[in-house]
Scaffold this motif. Structure first.
Motif, PDB file in Angstrom:
ATOM      1  N   LEU A 263       0.823  -1.213   0.000  1.00  0.00           N
ATOM      2  CA  LEU A 263       0.000   0.000   0.000  1.00  0.00           C
ATOM      3  C   LEU A 263       0.854   1.259   0.000  1.00  0.00           C
ATOM      4  O   LEU A 263       0.451   2.276  -0.563  1.00  0.00           O
ATOM      5  CB  LEU A 263      -0.963  -0.008   1.190  1.00  0.00           C
ATOM      6  CG  LEU A 263      -1.987  -1.145   1.137  1.00  0.00           C
ATOM      7  CD1 LEU A 263      -2.941  -1.067   2.317  1.00  0.00           C
ATOM      8  CD2 LEU A 263      -2.770  -1.136  -0.170  1.00  0.00           C
TER       9      LEU A 263
ATOM     10  N   THR B 105       1.517   1.732  -3.488  1.00  0.00           N
ATOM     11  CA  THR B 105       0.329   2.082  -4.261  1.00  0.00           C
ATOM     12  C   THR B 105      -0.659   2.784  -3.345  1.00  0.00           C
ATOM     13  O   THR B 105      -1.700   2.232  -2.994  1.00  0.00           O
ATOM     14  CB  THR B 105      -0.332   0.808  -4.833  1.00  0.00           C
ATOM     15  OG1 THR B 105       0.680  -0.067  -5.300  1.00  0.00           O
ATOM     16  CG2 THR B 105      -1.272   1.141  -5.972  1.00  0.00           C
ATOM     17  N   PRO B 106      -0.358   4.024  -2.954  1.00  0.00           N
ATOM     18  CA  PRO B 106      -1.186   4.663  -1.925  1.00  0.00           C
ATOM     19  C   PRO B 106      -2.608   4.944  -2.379  1.00  0.00           C
ATOM     20  O   PRO B 106      -3.486   5.121  -1.551  1.00  0.00           O
ATOM     21  CB  PRO B 106      -0.426   5.941  -1.595  1.00  0.00           C
ATOM     22  CG  PRO B 106       0.473   6.180  -2.741  1.00  0.00           C
ATOM     23  CD  PRO B 106       0.771   4.859  -3.357  1.00  0.00           C
TER      24      PRO B 106
ATOM     25  N   ARG C  44      -4.473   2.784  -3.712  1.00  0.00           N
ATOM     26  CA  ARG C  44      -5.075   1.541  -3.220  1.00  0.00           C
ATOM     27  C   ARG C  44      -6.111   0.913  -4.133  1.00  0.00           C
ATOM     28  O   ARG C  44      -6.260  -0.303  -4.151  1.00  0.00           O
ATOM     29  CB  ARG C  44      -5.724   1.730  -1.836  1.00  0.00           C
ATOM     30  CG  ARG C  44      -4.732   2.108  -0.772  1.00  0.00           C
ATOM     31  CD  ARG C  44      -5.334   1.982   0.609  1.00  0.00           C
ATOM     32  NE  ARG C  44      -4.363   2.379   1.646  1.00  0.00           N
ATOM     33  CZ  ARG C  44      -4.581   2.258   2.932  1.00  0.00           C
ATOM     34  NH1 ARG C  44      -5.713   1.748   3.357  1.00  0.00           N
ATOM     35  NH2 ARG C  44      -3.654   2.614   3.794  1.00  0.00           N
TER      36      ARG C  44
END
Lengths: 301, 491
Positions: B314, B317-318, B320
């Motif tokens: 995460l 890949t903030p 999400r």
């Protein structure tokens, strides 16, 4: 993107337990900022909020002026080592870095570069489950360096490292800061940050207790104290106490004197005929300065 | 998204246990059915030696039942047959509830009427207009086609060129055309009577479904019989009749000129479960392979939670939103590919093994065979996505695996192992993700056949793609919920 981290008024509760209570500080470029405090002071939670893993109940955390969650290819802006044990044990170290790199559009070449940089090259194709704690720390650091980011966050990077590893990581942290990056390093042991951190943020019970340059902090903690080295410790203590000084024993042949300047100490000892090997202005360690600062905020459990 | 897909694919392929689990899923899916196929041997010892009766095949390629009483003449070219059905009666042996008497009665799908048939061999093309026991007047042709045509007693079939026209009339004067079919060349025209056996299903006292099919016959009374264009004399034949058959099943015809009384038994319809083994039997391993698929798909996400690795994912890949779709795509692609390999081997090899051991296999078209193979792979893939979503919702391996099995496999097992009443079984196969197993049903359920139409015998209440859609919607909804939760929750 400018290399800064700005944490402002963070509050966070886990159930009924308050973890952060108005945590506020900034991390600037070109220096290593130590983030120190006892276990449970909120260091890890703060870092997790900075990289968007947890949501704060109030307050904000910005990296380079923007929220982490809005970043595309975030690992090229912020590298973070949060939990070195977060590994799939059956995956090799190299593959662990490879999927991270691919998620940022980076290639396998960059993976091999950072593996060499942290000295994991020879072990890269072994399963990470077999790594020692020190090797895991190195792998986690490699992951943080993967995107060559201007901002680096390391949560307890010294854990599990052997002395050689500690020397290595201190050098690495210094060189990263020298390259102009913002480097935030958390530790519950101030001594680990000695000679590395240029700035410290001391946390206790979810907020900042002190936010100072290391030089100022040590100078304040050292204030007016004198160190004495003497074989006749008992005699020296008696003479100095009679002269009105406060004396603390710090070793088998060392004392720390306060309330009496250096010259006065020499005069008293000479007058009393006590032999001494050394009288010097005492320089507090970072550890001592820290203990003084956090004495009140340590929670005993 | 491409970067995320590559990243998740790297994650999947670099854990040996998941690759091994996927291979186990393939082996189970293909292996169980193949073992079953290799172990099923049919033997038909009789006076003529070990010769199994051939199952007739209709013009459409399906296995059919073609056994009836036929009173007929030759029809070289154009012509017609007209008759008024004035009476339908019959005999039912040992009906419920006592199953202890032979009683007069007509089963719902008993048929008497007029027919034009290619020839007297079983399975040859035909068109017929008939009066049934309980389903009114109908026009049927080539075993699978069936049209309701009111309740008129007058029935007529006429041929001009190669067009056969079926018509009905309330009074023999005004005719209503119901259907047209095509049949060129010499044919046979006449009156027919057929009465399928009386199907009863009951719950066994020790579980299981007990099906029984008890002999019936029907007698049709025809008046105003007239035929044009026919040659030769009237002849009676029991089509598909066997020597030594019970007397009630033997047909007969009595002819008074324009009035005829015809008695017969049997059916002219698609074969039910008597049509031979169904091809999906070779894919019975899919339910077991599915367990391995579910475990791998769940672990693909829960392992990250267990190791704390979800934080790295995460942080990388903030946003999400894309994480779970990428994972789902990888797991679905891997499962689909594996399922396709397993099914594409199991079906042809399994059928070969079964045929080599003298088993009759109900023939199906290539498209149906492809649908069963590809559909099975797709069902495995959809279930893998459901399992992955469960893993993301529960964040614990055991809970997610159990939840998925309870949702998918338990209903399937309960419904097909016939431990619950058929109505409950059908309900389960409509509303749970187990509905998707309908994609494996190769022989459709025909409304004009009174068969053991229960899940325990391989009949699903929803059509193949309809059932699949139910499973698909479950997976999509679960994935959607998982995405929302992943965005909302702290990692």
């Amino acid at each position: 993107m400018d290399a800064t981290v700005a944490v402002n008024g963070l509050r966070k509760r886990f159930g009924t337990t308050p973890a952060l209570d108005g945590m506020t500080f900034t991390v600037g470029p070109g220096t290593v900022t130590g983030f120190v405090g006892p276990n449970g002071a909120g260091k890890s939670t703060t870092m997790r909020i900075v990289v968007g893993l947890d949501r704060p109940d109030a307050g904000s955390a910005l990296v380079g002026g923007v929220a982490y969650r809005t970043l595309r290819r975030p690992l090229t802006h912020v590298g973070a080592l949060l939990d070195a044990s977060a590994l799939q044990p059956s995956r090799t170290g190299r593959h662990h870095l490879l999927w991270l790199a691919q998620s940022q559009g980076l290639g396998a070449r960059r993976v091999d570069e950072v593996l060499d940089q942290v000295g994991l090259g020879p072990a890269a194709r072994r399963r990470a489950g077999g790594y020692s704690l020190g090797m895991r720390q190195r792998l986690g650091i490699a992951a943080a360096l993967l995107g060559d980011p201007p901002i680096l966050l390391f949560d307890e990077p010294f854990n599990g490292l052997d002395p050689e590893g500690i020397v290595w990581i201190r050098g690495l942290l210094r060189s990263l800061a020298d390259e102009g990056r913002a480097v935030l390093v958390s530790s519950h042991l101030m001594s680990e940050l000695q000679d590395v951190a240029g700035h410290v943020v001391v946390a206790g019970r979810g907020r900042v207790v002190a936010d100072r340059d290391v030089e100022d902090l040590i100078a304040a903690a050292s204030d007016g104290r004198v160190g004495v080295r003497t074989a006749a410790r008992e005699d020296a203590m008696e003479a100095l106490a009679r002269a009105g000084a406060t004396v603390t024993v710090t070793g088998p042949d060392t004392l720390t004197v306060s309330g009496l300047p250096g010259a006065g100490t020499v005069a008293v000892l000479t007058a009393a005929g006590v032999p001494f090997a050394e009288v010097s202005a005492h320089r507090a360690t970072l550890e001592e300065a820290y203990m003084e600062l956090t004495r009140e905020s340590v929670e005993f459990r | 998204m491409i970067a995320l897909l590559r990243s998740e694919w790297t994650k999947f392929r670099t854990v040996r246990g998941w690759i091994a689990g996927s291979i186990v899923a393939i082996l189970l899916t293909a292996g169980v059915g193949l073992l079953g196929a290799a172990g099923s041997v049919r033997s038909c010892e009789g006076p003529q030696g070990d010769v199994c009766p051939e199952i007739p095949i209709g013009p459409g390629g399906q296995a059919v039942t073609d056994r009836f009483s036929f009173y007929h003449r030759a029809l070289p070219a154009d012509g017609s047959i007209t008759a008024r059905v004035t009476g339908v009666s019959g005999v039912i042996t040992y009906p419920p509830p006592g199953h202890d008497r032979i009683v007069p009665g007509v089963v719902p799908w008993a048929k008497v009427g007029v027919m034009v048939k290619r020839d007297l061999t079983q399975g040859s093309a035909y068109t017929a207009v008939m009066v049934t026991g309980d389903h009114g007047t109908r026009v049927q042709d080539d075993f699978v086609n069936d049209l309701a045509a009111g309740r008129d007693p007058w029935v007529r079939l006429s041929r001009k060129g190669d067009v056969l026209t079926g018509a009905t009339s309330p009074d023999g004067k005004s005719w209503r055309v119901v259907a047209s079919t095509r049949m060129a060349g010499p044919a046979v025209v006449g009156l027919f009577a057929a009465s399928p056996c009386d199907v009863t299903l009951s719950q066994g006292s020790l579980g299981g479904i007990v099906g029984a099919c008890r002999l019936t016959n029907v007698t049709g009374r025809f008046e105003n019989v007239s035929v044009e264009g026919a040659t030769g004399s009237w002849t009676h034949d029991d089509i598909g009749g066997e020597p030594g058959a019970p007397s009630l099943s033997v047909g007969s015809a009595r002819d008074w000129g324009t009035a005829v009384q015809l008695t017969g038994s049997g059916d002219v319809a698609p074969a039910g479960i008597e049509g031979g083994a169904v091809i999906e039997r070779t894919l019975s391993g899919a339910t077991i392979g599915l367990i391995a698929v579910i475990v791998v798909a769940v672990l693909f996400v829960t392992a990250e939670y267990r190791r704390g690795l979800i934080g790295s994912t995460l942080a990388a890949t903030p946003g999400r939103t894309g994480v779970l779709p990428a994972k789902a795509a990888v797991v679905a692609a891997v499962t689909f590919a594996g399922g396709l390999v397993a099914a594409a081997v199991a079906v042809p090899v399994g059928l070969r093994l079964m045929r080599d051991r003298n088993n009759a296999v109900a023939p199906v078209g290539t498209l149906t065979e492809v649908r069963v193979i590809v559909g099975t792979a797709a069902l495995l893939a959809v279930t893998a996505v459901l399992a992955l979503a469960m893993g993301a919702i529960f964040r614990r391996s055991a809970a997610a695996v159990v939840a998925t099995i309870v949702l998918v496999l338990l209903p399937q097992l309960l419904a097909t192992a016939s431990v619950i009443p058929a109505a409950a079984a059908e309900w389960l196969l409509r509303v749970t993700p187990a509905a998707g197993f309908a994609i494996q049903q190769s022989i459709p359920m025909y409304p004009q056949v009174e068969d053991y139409s229960v899940p325990a015998l391989g009949y699903y209440p929803l059509p193949p793609w309809g059932g699949f859609a139910v499973s698909f919607l479950y997976a999509a909804a679960a994935l959607g919920a998982a995405i929302v939760l992943l965005r909302r929750r702290d990692a």
